[in-house]
Design an enzyme around this catalytic site. Structure first.
Site, short mmCIF file in Angstrom:
data_model
loop_
_atom_site.label_atom_id
_atom_site.label_comp_id
_atom_site.label_asym_id
_atom_site.label_seq_id
_atom_site.Cartn_x
_atom_site.Cartn_y
_atom_site.Cartn_z
N CYS A 1 0.83 -1.20 0.00
CA CYS A 1 0.00 0.00 0.00
C CYS A 1 0.87 1.26 0.00
O CYS A 1 1.79 1.38 0.81
CB CYS A 1 -0.88 -0.02 1.24
SG CYS A 1 -1.83 1.45 1.46
N CYS B 1 -1.23 6.01 7.13
CA CYS B 1 -2.56 5.56 7.56
C CYS B 1 -2.44 4.69 8.80
O CYS B 1 -1.49 3.93 8.94
CB CYS B 1 -3.17 4.78 6.41
SG CYS B 1 -4.72 3.96 6.81
N CYS C 1 -3.64 -0.31 8.91
CA CYS C 1 -2.88 -1.57 8.97
C CYS C 1 -1.60 -1.34 9.79
O CYS C 1 -1.04 -0.26 9.76
CB CYS C 1 -2.46 -2.03 7.58
SG CYS C 1 -3.81 -2.46 6.49
N CYS D 1 -7.98 1.46 -0.99
CA CYS D 1 -7.53 0.81 0.23
C CYS D 1 -7.45 -0.66 -0.09
O CYS D 1 -8.46 -1.28 -0.45
CB CYS D 1 -8.53 1.08 1.36
SG CYS D 1 -8.22 0.06 2.80
N GLN E 1 -20.30 -8.82 10.52
CA GLN E 1 -18.85 -9.08 10.49
C GLN E 1 -18.24 -8.49 9.23
O GLN E 1 -18.82 -8.62 8.16
CB GLN E 1 -18.60 -10.58 10.53
CG GLN E 1 -18.99 -11.22 11.84
CD GLN E 1 -17.96 -11.03 12.92
OE1 GLN E 1 -16.88 -10.49 12.69
NE2 GLN E 1 -18.28 -11.45 14.13
N TYR F 1 -23.74 -13.55 23.90
CA TYR F 1 -23.16 -12.42 23.15
C TYR F 1 -23.39 -12.65 21.65
O TYR F 1 -22.44 -12.65 20.85
CB TYR F 1 -21.66 -12.28 23.43
CG TYR F 1 -21.27 -12.24 24.89
CD1 TYR F 1 -21.25 -11.02 25.57
CD2 TYR F 1 -20.94 -13.39 25.58
CE1 TYR F 1 -20.87 -10.98 26.91
CE2 TYR F 1 -20.57 -13.36 26.91
CZ TYR F 1 -20.53 -12.14 27.57
OH TYR F 1 -20.16 -12.10 28.89
N GLU G 1 -28.15 -11.28 23.75
CA GLU G 1 -27.32 -10.14 23.32
C GLU G 1 -27.87 -8.89 24.00
O GLU G 1 -29.08 -8.74 24.14
CB GLU G 1 -27.41 -10.07 21.79
CG GLU G 1 -27.17 -8.71 21.16
CD GLU G 1 -25.72 -8.23 21.32
OE1 GLU G 1 -24.79 -9.02 21.12
OE2 GLU G 1 -25.56 -7.05 21.66
N ASP H 1 -19.12 -15.52 22.67
CA ASP H 1 -18.34 -14.68 21.73
C ASP H 1 -18.36 -13.25 22.28
O ASP H 1 -18.98 -12.36 21.72
CB ASP H 1 -18.97 -14.75 20.33
CG ASP H 1 -18.20 -13.94 19.30
OD1 ASP H 1 -17.10 -13.45 19.60
OD2 ASP H 1 -18.70 -13.80 18.16
N CYS I 1 -11.98 -12.30 20.68
CA CYS I 1 -11.22 -11.31 19.89
C CYS I 1 -10.11 -10.69 20.74
O CYS I 1 -9.48 -9.73 20.35
CB CYS I 1 -12.16 -10.23 19.35
SG CYS I 1 -13.08 -9.39 20.62
N1 SAH Z 1 -21.39 -13.26 17.94
C1 SAH Z 1 -21.72 -12.01 17.31
C2 SAH Z 1 -20.93 -10.81 17.75
C3 SAH Z 1 -20.20 -10.86 19.00
S1 SAH Z 1 -19.45 -9.33 19.39
C4 SAH Z 1 -21.57 -12.14 15.83
O1 SAH Z 1 -21.06 -13.11 15.37
O2 SAH Z 1 -21.98 -11.26 15.11
C5 SAH Z 1 -19.87 -9.20 21.09
C6 SAH Z 1 -21.31 -8.84 21.32
O3 SAH Z 1 -21.55 -8.86 22.72
C7 SAH Z 1 -21.70 -7.45 20.85
O4 SAH Z 1 -22.79 -7.58 19.97
C8 SAH Z 1 -22.13 -6.73 22.16
O5 SAH Z 1 -23.21 -5.85 21.96
C9 SAH Z 1 -22.51 -7.88 23.03
N2 SAH Z 1 -22.48 -7.68 24.50
C10 SAH Z 1 -21.62 -6.91 25.23
N3 SAH Z 1 -21.84 -7.09 26.54
C11 SAH Z 1 -22.84 -7.99 26.67
C12 SAH Z 1 -23.49 -8.59 27.78
N4 SAH Z 1 -23.15 -8.28 29.03
N5 SAH Z 1 -24.46 -9.48 27.54
C13 SAH Z 1 -24.81 -9.81 26.26
N6 SAH Z 1 -24.23 -9.27 25.18
C14 SAH Z 1 -23.25 -8.36 25.36
#
Ligand code: SAH
Length: 508
Positions: free
Chosen positions: A120, A126, A129, A215, A339, A368, A389, A437, A464
């Site tokens: 790039c 930037c 990255c 980009c 995503q 989550y 969520e 997640d 993550c």
């Molecule tokens: N699994 C989802 C994204 C996960 S990202 C996917 O694949 O798209 C983490 C997520 O957790 C976010 O959407 C965020 O809003 C949520 N989150 C954060 N704190 C939380 C809690 N205490 N209880 C439930 N969800 C929560």
């Protein structure tokens, strides 16, 4: 090692261009040292083995979470942006703390075999990255190593290695065959330069917009949309928003593309509810970009860094575009979370599905769950899936997505996972598998406690953040689970982010 007064010119070696600049840290203290109103350096600084403004030869022994080389000089740690592990480099110290400091890369004296020329042209300016100067194979190795280091240091877990088979298996990072052009969403700030409209990115550590034509991690069509919107905006004489004054109209252009459907969405984010000559805008975009299925307008009049305001209108076409992850179809609206690397999302969630080892009758909890991506992926093979969520709009999207796919064996609820899971337990839900997640801060301790009470046979942890993952794994291991295996997945090539999918199995 002794301080060097000049960098010296060595033919054939990489010089300051060879890595990224140190961003806003660069020169912080060194710069001030030359000024008149300088405070005297604190006493502890004089006792350190390195001094601000001086140059040293550093051995680069590792890479930080931010992608900076971790250098050693006289036993002292210096973070050197642009330097790579295994290199020896001439560095100039520009910022010091008691335990470590920051230095600019002056010259690479011994070049790593993993060093590559960034593809790039704006990589140096930037902030998007951080690892383009490292070969892709090496990026994948570094990411795996970061996961291993966290598991060992924070989780106090044993990881199997070439030397010892005892311990957790951490697989090689699953990377992309073609690690470019992977992003499906661009959020481009607009500004003005010499009377013309520009759109690009913020220079590292500032809000100065630098015009950008392409980009390399964005889908090509996103670049194309931004270029055409710039032309149309210039032709129609639109003024860009200016942060300093709060005046001007066009703030951001957000573009989304469905990789599998090819559908495009354009969102014009404006500082005010009226777009002059809006019909010409719509006609111009439709003519130049036939793949656009949706043109939206979001209004954000607040003086804030947040991109979107509360109100979104459809200017033309559909309210949503569609995309697929595996066989599951998703509706993507202007504001909905989705995503950003759909190719690797399929790889990551495919791994989660493999680790869940479903046979068709299981009860699964997806904590989550966002817009239900993993839940719907799992529902294809499970008896019943429960998704929770905290963001209500995401749950509304999750329900719509279940309907879109004709899936009736999923139940979504909005609320904190640590509160909703115990409620479900009281209602008699007994999951065979729990998938989590969480965001970067990891799982809430109350959620981990509920998992340990419920004792599902399998827990699949999608993470993550390797550090909070390691912390949470320690709790689950102490509570009677074994970590069977860990697979890092590269969701964001050329950046320092690393995702992981982990399988835990209940002991006995
Ligand atoms: N699994 C989802 C994204 C996960 S990202 C996917 O694949 O798209 C983490 C997520 O957790 C976010 O959407 C965020 O809003 C949520 N989150 C954060 N704190 C939380 C809690 N205490 N209880 C439930 N969800 C929560």
């Amino acid at each position: 090692m002794k301080a060097k007064s000049s960098s010296g010119s060595r033919p054939g070696k990489h010089r300051e261009q060879s890595g990224k600049p140190a961003g806003n840290r660069s020169g912080q203290q060194a710069g001030r040292a030359g000024g008149a109103a300088v405070k005297a350096a604190p006493a502890w600084m004089a006792d350190l083995p390195v001094q601000i403004g001086q140059q040293y030869e550093a051995e680069i022994i590792g890479i930080s979470h931010d992608g900076e080389g971790v250098g050693r000089v006289n036993g002292f740690t210096l973070f050197v942006a642009g330097a790579l592990p295994g290199e020896r480099a001439l560095v100039r110290v520009n910022h010091l703390k008691k335990q470590y400091g920051y230095a600019a890369l002056v010259e690479v004296l011994e070049v790593s075999p993993d060093r590559v020329k960034p593809d790039c042209v704006i990589y140096e300016e930037c902030g998007g990255c951080q690892l383009q100067h490292l070969s892709y194979e090496a990026q994948l190795r570094v990411k795996r190593q970061q996961v291993v280091d966290n598991l060992v240091r924070i989780g106090k877990l044993t990881v199997a290695s070439e030397l010892s088979e005892e311990g957790i298996i951490v697989h090689p990072t699953l990377g992309m065959t073609d690690p470019w052009r992977y992003r499906n969403k661009a959020q481009v700030p607009f500004g003005e330069e010499r009377g013309g409209l520009i759109g690009g990115f913020y220079a590292q550590g500032s809000h100065r917009i630098i015009d950008m034509e392409e980009c390399l991690i964005q889908h090509e069509s996103n670049d194309e949309v931004v270029a055409r919107v710039k032309e149309i905006g210039a032709r129609l004489g639109i003024r860009a928003y200016r942060e300093e004054t709060g005046l001007g109209l066009l703030r951001h252009v957000v573009v989304k593309v469905g990789f599998r459907t090819g559908e495009l969405m354009v969102v014009l984010v404006t500082n005010g509810s009226l777009i002059p000559r809006v019909d010409e805008w719509i006609a111009g975009i439709r003519e130049a970009l036939p793949a656009v299925a949706s043109i939206c307008h979001n209004i954000n009049v607040k003086q804030t860094n947040v991109i979107f305001g509360d109100e979104t209108r459809v200017l033309w076409g559909s309210e949503v575009i569609y995309d697929y992850i595996g066989d599951v179809k998703f509706a993507i609206s202007a504001r909905s979370f989705y995503q950003v690397n759909p190719v690797q999302t399929e790889v990551l969630y495919g791994k989660a599905l493999e680790y869940a080892a479903l046979t068709g009758g299981e009860t699964v909890v997806d904590a989550y769950c966002g817009i239900g991506t993993i839940s719907l992926f799992l529902a294809q093979r499970a008896g019943q899936v429960y998704g929770v969520e905290i963001v209500e709009e995401a749950i509304a999207d999750a329900r719509k997505n279940a309907e879109l796919n004709g899936m009736t064996n999923v139940h979504f609820e909005a609320g904190p996972a640590e509160v909703v899971l115990p409620e479900w337990t009281r209602q008699g839900v007994r999951p065979d598998v729990i998938v989590v997640d969480p965001p970067r801060k990891g799982c809430d301790p109350a959620l981990l406690a509920t998992i340990l009470e419920l004792q599902p046979r399998r827990v699949v942890y999608v993470s993550c953040s390797a550090s909070t993952l390691a912390r949470d794994l320690r709790v689950l291991v102490d509570g009677g689970y074994g970590v069977a295996e860990v697979t890092p997945v590269d969701m964001f090539p050329h950046t320092t982010h690393v995702e992981c999918c982990v399988l835990l199995i209940r002991n006995c």
